[in-house]
Design a protein around this motif. Structure first.
Motif, PDB file in Angstrom:
ATOM      1  N   ALA A  36       0.831  -1.214   0.000  1.00  0.00           N
ATOM      2  CA  ALA A  36       0.000   0.000   0.000  1.00  0.00           C
ATOM      3  C   ALA A  36       0.865   1.263   0.000  1.00  0.00           C
ATOM      4  O   ALA A  36       0.587   2.203  -0.737  1.00  0.00           O
ATOM      5  CB  ALA A  36      -0.940  -0.015   1.202  1.00  0.00           C
ATOM      6  N   GLU A  37       1.916   1.258   0.831  1.00  0.00           N
ATOM      7  CA  GLU A  37       2.688   2.493   0.981  1.00  0.00           C
ATOM      8  C   GLU A  37       3.739   2.667  -0.112  1.00  0.00           C
ATOM      9  O   GLU A  37       3.897   3.744  -0.674  1.00  0.00           O
ATOM     10  CB  GLU A  37       3.356   2.532   2.362  1.00  0.00           C
ATOM     11  N   GLY A  68       1.675   3.962  -2.989  1.00  0.00           N
ATOM     12  CA  GLY A  68       1.949   5.339  -2.576  1.00  0.00           C
ATOM     13  C   GLY A  68       0.962   5.919  -1.578  1.00  0.00           C
ATOM     14  O   GLY A  68       0.789   7.141  -1.494  1.00  0.00           O
ATOM     15  N   LEU A  69       0.300   5.077  -0.788  1.00  0.00           N
ATOM     16  CA  LEU A  69      -0.619   5.586   0.235  1.00  0.00           C
ATOM     17  C   LEU A  69       0.180   6.131   1.426  1.00  0.00           C
ATOM     18  O   LEU A  69       1.330   5.745   1.638  1.00  0.00           O
ATOM     19  CB  LEU A  69      -1.563   4.472   0.699  1.00  0.00           C
ATOM     20  N   PRO A  70      -0.443   7.043   2.200  1.00  0.00           N
ATOM     21  CA  PRO A  70       0.299   7.653   3.316  1.00  0.00           C
ATOM     22  C   PRO A  70       0.566   6.652   4.442  1.00  0.00           C
ATOM     23  O   PRO A  70      -0.184   5.705   4.627  1.00  0.00           O
ATOM     24  CB  PRO A  70      -0.641   8.760   3.804  1.00  0.00           C
TER      25      PRO A  70
END
Lengths: 373, 410
Positions: B385-386, B390-392
């Motif tokens: 995800a991160e 590119g999720l926070p």
């Protein structure tokens, strides 16, 4: 090892992506839905001008003479933009059927017209609510004339011709008919995804031409279904990617409890699962693309694997995209439902997920050992 | 699209193959190996094989030439690995040293230290291990609590490490410890290498849920009681321990691949041969559905790997697709192990007196560990995800406060 598309094929994909974006992306599917149209004629004309209906048609018949891999990359972009055009019906099925099973007279008559757009083709398999098999076909051919009803025929409102599998004296035949014949009655059928149009097509002593061998119609249609399954799987992968991208963008901009919802693990893990399903589907599609383009004997297994994997991915990505959007995802205004509906139609269009799993396992049953990668 | 080597790759493969054929025996079947031998025998055979590879230049392909490697490209390492796997040779002993400890020594050790340690590591004369995880620091490994206190030219180490593969037969280890609990979590760490025979080090094998301990490359607890490490064995600056650890963890990520064990082939063979109330299991619809699902996963992973190899083959950086491998394969292994046991009905739970646990039982017992080791399913989903999407990052309760003030219980 080169399990990848060539630079030229990637360039074509990039061009296709830019083209669909420039032509309005999802707004075309939405316009067809909102206005109860049978497709986007303007978009279809432009696709014909680009020559894509002739990608697989040999140069001798005025096509581009390219391979299946070029078709795969275009299919992914059609899927991403949910393009409301009869491309799959006319190109994946009808054109392939003529190339593979048409005699010279049929090919020289129709292939150039498919390139120019004068002819649009579609296909008929289903006849009732149950799955069609070789033995339960009721549409029948008697001395070249067809009688009976096919349902859920895509794009019959805009198509001029159709291929269909029918019961014949020698078993099943694959046959070609002209839908403009006065003996044919075409009635629209409502369906879940109104960005695509489906029809009931009734034949009464309608003249037809044989494609391939008489009695081999069921084998022929299975081959066409395997080929189309790979191409539809690329559409499903394109749609999955678009739904994941949409969910990701929303999870970054929407705040709840003082922070971006994308910073919650409940959302992160959901999106990670979408990515996992999409990646498996895409890799299975590459295997399918290889089997399709190299005319491998593994095509039936590869096609079923790509099909099942891509069906799962698109259904997961499209439904979890709605969930990520919360209440907004359930509105007509947001685009989430376009993907949800298209994923459902694509998941049954070539036969249900269960029927393709059955094909997959039947193929595994036939093999004694599997190559270990 | 094709699955063929380029001419250079084919040449390299032939070279690997030629040497392997002259020096080892082809596996007769896939399960061939040294699993029945004692640990001493296994180490002896493994060291001899490593020595042989070292002398012929096959021991540390990717290492720089100045340290005896051939600077092999990633695709060449893959080709060597594919060919070596076809032969009945020992493995699982030197990977941590060559893959993680060697590169970190090259980057941070003195010239003298490199001269002293790298060659014996490559030759298989000295075995290395990695001491990072702790009882209270698993997924959050930077939360480790083992202490380093300065004493003249030495550091005194106290604390406990856990899940250390091969600590019981290792000569040296790389170690990250906390020298300063008054600064933020990641800032108070320092990195060392340590002689595993140092006074004050106690190694205890961990008895796993499989009932096994200390066999093969088993896991250990490692206790440090006033262990002295000279400051000259510090790698990187004081307080740079996390930065150094990250470099080695990146190398680990490259090394973690498929979960080994029962896969779709085995499930398929079982389904075709095993009788279920009068007919083969594969005739059962619920079995067919599972086989289809596992085949989609296994095949998807196989061609995901091929996509990665294709990129490496062209000298390109692979995409992030390989990040799905462990989550999918470890969970599939657990399901297939479960299926294999269920296929025996009531007898499925019984362990054969002579043969021990079956491969399905072994898969079912081992899979929970694989879903945790090298990044839990949950951490790997965060990574996808991160880093891929590119999720926070999650907000962190331990951010910006001194390590000693971070909450540890409710």
């Amino acid at each position: 090892m080169n399990l990848d598309f060539s630079d030229d094929q990637k360039f074509l994909q990039d061009e296709a992506k830019k083209f669909f974006d420039k032509e309005g992306g999802l707004s075309n599917a939405r316009a067809v839905m909102d206005n109860s149209l049978e497709g986007d004629e303007k978009l279809w004309r432009k696709i014909i001008e680009l020559g894509w209906t002739g990608i697989r048609i040999p140069e001798a018949y005025e096509g581009l003479g390219l391979g299946h891999l070029e078709l795969c990359v275009v299919a992914e972009e059609l899927g991403r933009s949910l393009a409301p055009v009869p491309f799959s019906s006319s190109v994946y099925f009808f054109t392939e059927a003529l190339i593979k099973f048409g005699n010279e007279e049929i090919k020289s008559d129709l292939l150039p017209k498919l390139v120019s757009g004068e002819v649009v083709g579609t296909y008929g398999i289903a006849e009732d609510t149950h799955q069609a098999t070789e033995s339960n076909l009721s549409v029948t051919v008697t001395s070249e004339n067809i009688t009976g009803v096919k349902i859920a025929v895509p794009d019959a409102g805009v198509a001029s011709h159709m291929i269909l599998v029918v019961k014949s004296k020698s078993g099943a035949d694959l046959r070609l008919v002209n839908l403009e014949d006065s003996s044919v009655t075409i009635t629209p059928q409502k369906n879940l995804d109104t960005s695509r149009a489906f029809f009931k097509v009734e034949f009464k002593d309608t003249p037809s031409k044989l494609l391939g061998e008489s009695g081999e119609g069921w084998t022929h249609i299975q081959h066409l279904l395997d080929q189309a399954a790979v191409l539809f799987a690329f559409e499903q992968v394109g749609g999955s990617q678009a739904a994941l991208d949409m969910a990701k963008a929303y999870s970054m901009e929407r705040f709840a409890f003082g922070r971006q919802i994308g910073s919650y693990q409940a959302i992160k893990h959901k999106l990670a699962d979408m990515y996992i399903a999409l990646t498996l589907a895409k890799s299975n599609c590459y295997y399918g693309a290889w089997a399709l383009s190299s005319e491998s004997a593994e095509l039936p297994l590869a096609a079923a694997t790509a099909r099942v994997s891509a069906t799962k991915a698109f259904q997961l990505c499209s439904k979890e995209n709605i969930q990520t959007h919360g209440g907004n995802g359930f509105t007509w205004e947001y685009d989430c439902h376009l993907f949800y509906k298209r994923s459902k139609v694509l998941s049954v269009l070539l036969g249900s997920e269960a029927s393709w799993k059955e094909k997959l396992v039947s193929n595994l049953e036939k093999t004694n050992t599997l190559a270990k990668g | 699209m094709d699955f063929n080597d380029t001419p250079e790759q084919a040449k390299f493969r032939a070279k690997c193959r030629e040497w392997l054929e002259a020096n080892a025996e082809l596996k007769e079947n896939k399960s061939g190996g040294h699993s029945d031998s004692t640990l001493e025998d296994h180490l002896k055979v493994a060291k001899a094989w490593q020595q042989k590879k070292y002398e012929a230049g096959w021991a540390m392909l990717h290492w720089p030439k100045e340290y005896g490697g051939i600077e092999a490209s990633p695709i060449e390492r893959i080709i060597w690995g594919q060919e070596e796997a076809k032969f009945n040779v020992p493995g699982g002993i030197f990977e941590i040293g060559l893959g993680m400890c060697g590169p970190v020594m090259m980057q941070y050790a003195t010239e003298e230290q490199k001269d002293r340690y790298l060659a014996p590591m490559a030759e298989g004369k000295e075995i290395w291990c990695q001491l990072f995880s702790e009882p209270a620091a698993g997924s959050d490994v930077a939360g480790l609590r083992s202490k380093a206190e300065r004493d003249g030219d030495d550091w005194i180490i106290n604390g406990q490490k856990v899940w250390t593969s091969g600590a019981h037969y290792s000569d040296y280890g790389i170690l990250v410890v906390r020298h300063d609990p008054d600064v933020a979590k990641h800032k108070g760490l320092t990195f060392f290498f340590v002689d595993m025979k140092s006074p004050g080090i106690t190694v205890k094998p961990i008895k796993q849920i499989t009932g096994q301990a200390g066999t093969g490359a088993g896991f250990n607890e490692v206790y440090f009681d006033d262990v002295r490490i000279p400051d000259s064995q510090r790698l990187g600056e004081i307080g740079d321990g996390w930065k150094v650890a990250i470099t080695t963890l990146m190398n680990e990520r490259l090394a973690v691949g498929d979960a080994k064990g029962s896969d779709i082939e085995e499930a398929l063979i079982l389904s075709k041969t095993k009788d279920d109330a009068g007919e083969a299991m594969i005739k059962n619809d619920s079995v067919r559905e599972k086989l289809a699902d596992w085949f989609c996963e296994a095949n998807g992973l196989k061609y995901t790997k091929f996509r990665t190899i294709s990129a490496l083959s062209k000298g390109e950086a692979p995409g992030p697709e390989a990040s799905i491998t462990k989550i999918v394969s470890a969970n599939k292994l657990q399901e297939i192990g479960n299926f294999g046991i269920d296929s025996g009905d009531m007898a499925g739970m019984l362990i054969d007196e002579n043969d021990g646990v079956s491969s399905f039982q072994g898969a079912w017992l081992g899979a929970p560990g694989l879903r945790i080791a090298g990044g839990t399913d949950e951490i790997l989903r965060n990574v996808i995800a991160e880093r891929v999407l590119g999720l926070p990052q999650d907000p962190r309760a331990d951010k910006g406060i001194a390590f000693k003030d971070i909450p540890t219980k409710a």
